[in-house]
Design an enzyme around this catalytic site. Structure first.
Site, mmCIF file in Angstrom:
data_model
loop_
_atom_site.group_PDB
_atom_site.id
_atom_site.type_symbol
_atom_site.label_atom_id
_atom_site.label_comp_id
_atom_site.label_asym_id
_atom_site.label_seq_id
_atom_site.Cartn_x
_atom_site.Cartn_y
_atom_site.Cartn_z
ATOM 1 N N TYR A 98 -44.868 -10.561 4.260
ATOM 2 C CA TYR A 98 -44.055 -10.909 5.433
ATOM 3 C C TYR A 98 -43.607 -12.370 5.395
ATOM 4 O O TYR A 98 -42.415 -12.662 5.520
ATOM 5 C CB TYR A 98 -44.844 -10.633 6.711
ATOM 6 C CG TYR A 98 -44.036 -10.887 7.966
ATOM 7 C CD1 TYR A 98 -43.100 -9.973 8.411
ATOM 8 C CD2 TYR A 98 -44.208 -12.062 8.705
ATOM 9 C CE1 TYR A 98 -42.340 -10.203 9.556
ATOM 10 C CE2 TYR A 98 -43.467 -12.304 9.856
ATOM 11 C CZ TYR A 98 -42.534 -11.368 10.279
ATOM 12 O OH TYR A 98 -41.784 -11.606 11.404
ATOM 13 N N SER B 240 -38.713 -16.265 10.994
ATOM 14 C CA SER B 240 -40.003 -16.412 11.676
ATOM 15 C C SER B 240 -40.569 -17.783 11.341
ATOM 16 O O SER B 240 -40.304 -18.315 10.248
ATOM 17 C CB SER B 240 -40.971 -15.332 11.172
ATOM 18 O OG SER B 240 -42.291 -15.623 11.579
HETATM 19 P P1 NAP Z 1 -40.334 -4.430 16.710
HETATM 20 O O1 NAP Z 1 -40.466 -4.276 18.182
HETATM 21 O O2 NAP Z 1 -41.258 -3.705 15.804
HETATM 22 O O3 NAP Z 1 -38.820 -4.102 16.326
HETATM 23 C C1 NAP Z 1 -38.403 -4.015 14.993
HETATM 24 C C2 NAP Z 1 -37.078 -3.307 14.955
HETATM 25 O O4 NAP Z 1 -36.657 -3.189 13.578
HETATM 26 C C3 NAP Z 1 -37.172 -1.869 15.486
HETATM 27 O O5 NAP Z 1 -36.004 -1.543 16.180
HETATM 28 C C4 NAP Z 1 -37.278 -1.048 14.215
HETATM 29 O O6 NAP Z 1 -36.842 0.283 14.357
HETATM 30 C C5 NAP Z 1 -36.328 -1.844 13.346
HETATM 31 N N1 NAP Z 1 -36.407 -1.474 11.938
HETATM 32 C C6 NAP Z 1 -37.498 -1.476 11.138
HETATM 33 N N2 NAP Z 1 -37.163 -1.011 9.918
HETATM 34 C C7 NAP Z 1 -35.833 -0.714 9.968
HETATM 35 C C8 NAP Z 1 -34.906 -0.189 9.040
HETATM 36 N N3 NAP Z 1 -35.270 0.157 7.793
HETATM 37 N N4 NAP Z 1 -33.615 -0.040 9.422
HETATM 38 C C9 NAP Z 1 -33.243 -0.366 10.670
HETATM 39 N N5 NAP Z 1 -34.066 -0.829 11.606
HETATM 40 C C10 NAP Z 1 -35.352 -1.007 11.253
HETATM 41 O O7 NAP Z 1 -40.499 -5.956 16.285
HETATM 42 P P2 NAP Z 1 -39.915 -7.326 16.874
HETATM 43 O O8 NAP Z 1 -41.069 -8.221 17.073
HETATM 44 O O9 NAP Z 1 -38.953 -7.093 17.965
HETATM 45 O O10 NAP Z 1 -39.159 -7.860 15.564
HETATM 46 C C11 NAP Z 1 -37.768 -8.109 15.501
HETATM 47 C C12 NAP Z 1 -37.537 -9.182 14.467
HETATM 48 O O11 NAP Z 1 -38.156 -10.419 14.906
HETATM 49 C C13 NAP Z 1 -38.157 -8.890 13.097
HETATM 50 O O12 NAP Z 1 -37.271 -9.305 12.078
HETATM 51 C C14 NAP Z 1 -39.406 -9.738 13.080
HETATM 52 O O13 NAP Z 1 -39.810 -10.069 11.778
HETATM 53 C C15 NAP Z 1 -38.937 -10.954 13.864
HETATM 54 N N6 NAP Z 1 -40.004 -11.765 14.415
HETATM 55 C C16 NAP Z 1 -40.855 -11.279 15.363
HETATM 56 C C17 NAP Z 1 -41.859 -12.090 15.870
HETATM 57 C C18 NAP Z 1 -42.804 -11.612 16.928
HETATM 58 O O14 NAP Z 1 -43.679 -12.421 17.342
HETATM 59 N N7 NAP Z 1 -42.715 -10.381 17.406
HETATM 60 C C19 NAP Z 1 -41.993 -13.414 15.414
HETATM 61 C C20 NAP Z 1 -41.131 -13.878 14.438
HETATM 62 C C21 NAP Z 1 -40.125 -13.055 13.960
HETATM 63 P P3 NAP Z 1 -37.869 1.511 14.630
HETATM 64 O O15 NAP Z 1 -38.104 1.557 16.115
HETATM 65 O O16 NAP Z 1 -37.125 2.694 14.115
HETATM 66 O O17 NAP Z 1 -39.127 1.228 13.862
#
Ligand code: NAP
Length: 242
Positions: A165, A142
């Site tokens: 985070y 991130s």
């Molecule tokens: P999201 O929609 O909340 O998706 C997160 C995913 O991780 C979900 O599939 C969730 O599964 C899974 N997860 C959480 N804990 C887990 C575990 N213990 N074992 C396996 N899977 C697990 O969030 P997102 O924004 O797409 O995030 C994806 C990645 O991008 C993350 O690493 C996040 O830090 C990174 N990121 C996001 C942003 C942003 O602006 N959104 C920016 C920078 C980086 P469940 O459905 O079961 O909870």
């Protein structure tokens, strides 16, 4: 065994991970949808299959050693090698708490997924990754993990001062570099990526990009050629400051 290259994306049942799976599937990969929940994972696989993608469900909780080991053993029975691993699963806890008030319990819980989870999965799948001709590992970091960006008053990442985070993603960046160095002799490239500010469950849909837009840098690094970088940190627009 499968003739397509294979890609495993953790946390692929929704959000950016789902879009990465879709994008890699459209490029001809057999995508393994890592999901800790069977129903959410199955729904995601069905949606990908409807779009004509060769998608498989892989039950995988990145915090659970036996789940990760069982997933790796299951995959070894179905593929000769793993061409792409995207460590995408991630969580945020205590986003509104100042660093001085965030509990150790929350700090540990965030690290368990964002840091130790990525290491646990990478180590467990290494045998399969080494069996593929030039595998790629992508760490979903991130901009909030960039010390350069969070200390830059002009950056959009300056104000979000999340102890657990942000520091977990900084640690993940260091972990990417460490694996990149070790795995270079095996032709495996390891890069960290930053997706931008993406509207997902993670941030209560406060981001400005769509998950498909957020998936771009991960897909690019998952598919870079032999001349591509390793041990770097990239966003949609190119290299990011550490
Ligand atoms: P999201 O929609 O909340 O998706 C997160 C995913 O991780 C979900 O599939 C969730 O599964 C899974 N997860 C959480 N804990 C887990 C575990 N213990 N074992 C396996 N899977 C697990 O969030 P997102 O924004 O797409 O995030 C994806 C990645 O991008 C993350 O690493 C996040 O830090 C990174 N990121 C996001 C942003 C942003 O602006 N959104 C920016 C920078 C980086 P469940 O459905 O079961 O909870």
């Amino acid at each position: 065994m499968n003739s397509r290259p294979s890609a495993l994306i953790t946390g692929a049942n929704k959000g950016i991970g789902f879009s990465i799976a879709k994008g890699l599937g459209e490029l001809g990969y057999q995508v393994w949808v890592g999901s800790r929940d069977a129903i959410r994972g199955r729904l995601a696989v069905e949606e990908l299959e409807t779009a004509g993608i060769d998608a498989r469900l892989l039950m995988l909780d990145v915090t659970d050693r036996s789940s990760v080991e069982a997933a790796a053993a299951f995959m070894r029975r179905h593929v000769d090698g793993l061409d792409v691993l995207v460590n995408n699963a991630g969580i945020i806890l205590g986003a509104s708490e100042p660093p001085s008030e965030q509990s150790m319990q929350e700090l540990k819980a965030v690290y368990e997924v964002n840091v130790f989870g990525a290491v646990r999965v990478t180590q467990a799948f290494l045998r399969l990754l080494k069996s593929a001709p030039g595998a790629r590992i992508v760490m979903m970091s991130s901009g909030l993990g960039s010390l350069g960006l969070v200390t830059d008053p002009d950056s959009i990442y300056f104000t979000a001062n999340l102890l657990a985070y942000n520091s977990s993603k900084t640690a993940l960046n260091a972990i990417s570099v460490a694996f990149a160095k070790e795995l270079k002799p095996f032709g495996i490239k390891v890069n960290a990526v930053e997706p931008g500010s993406v509207a997902t469950d993670l941030n209560g849909y406060s981001g400005v990009l769509t998950p498909d837009q957020g998936a771009v840098s991960a897909i690019r690094m998952a598919t870079i050629g032999r001349d591509g970088p390793t041990g770097g940190f990239f966003g949609n627009e190119g290299p990011q400051p550490w």
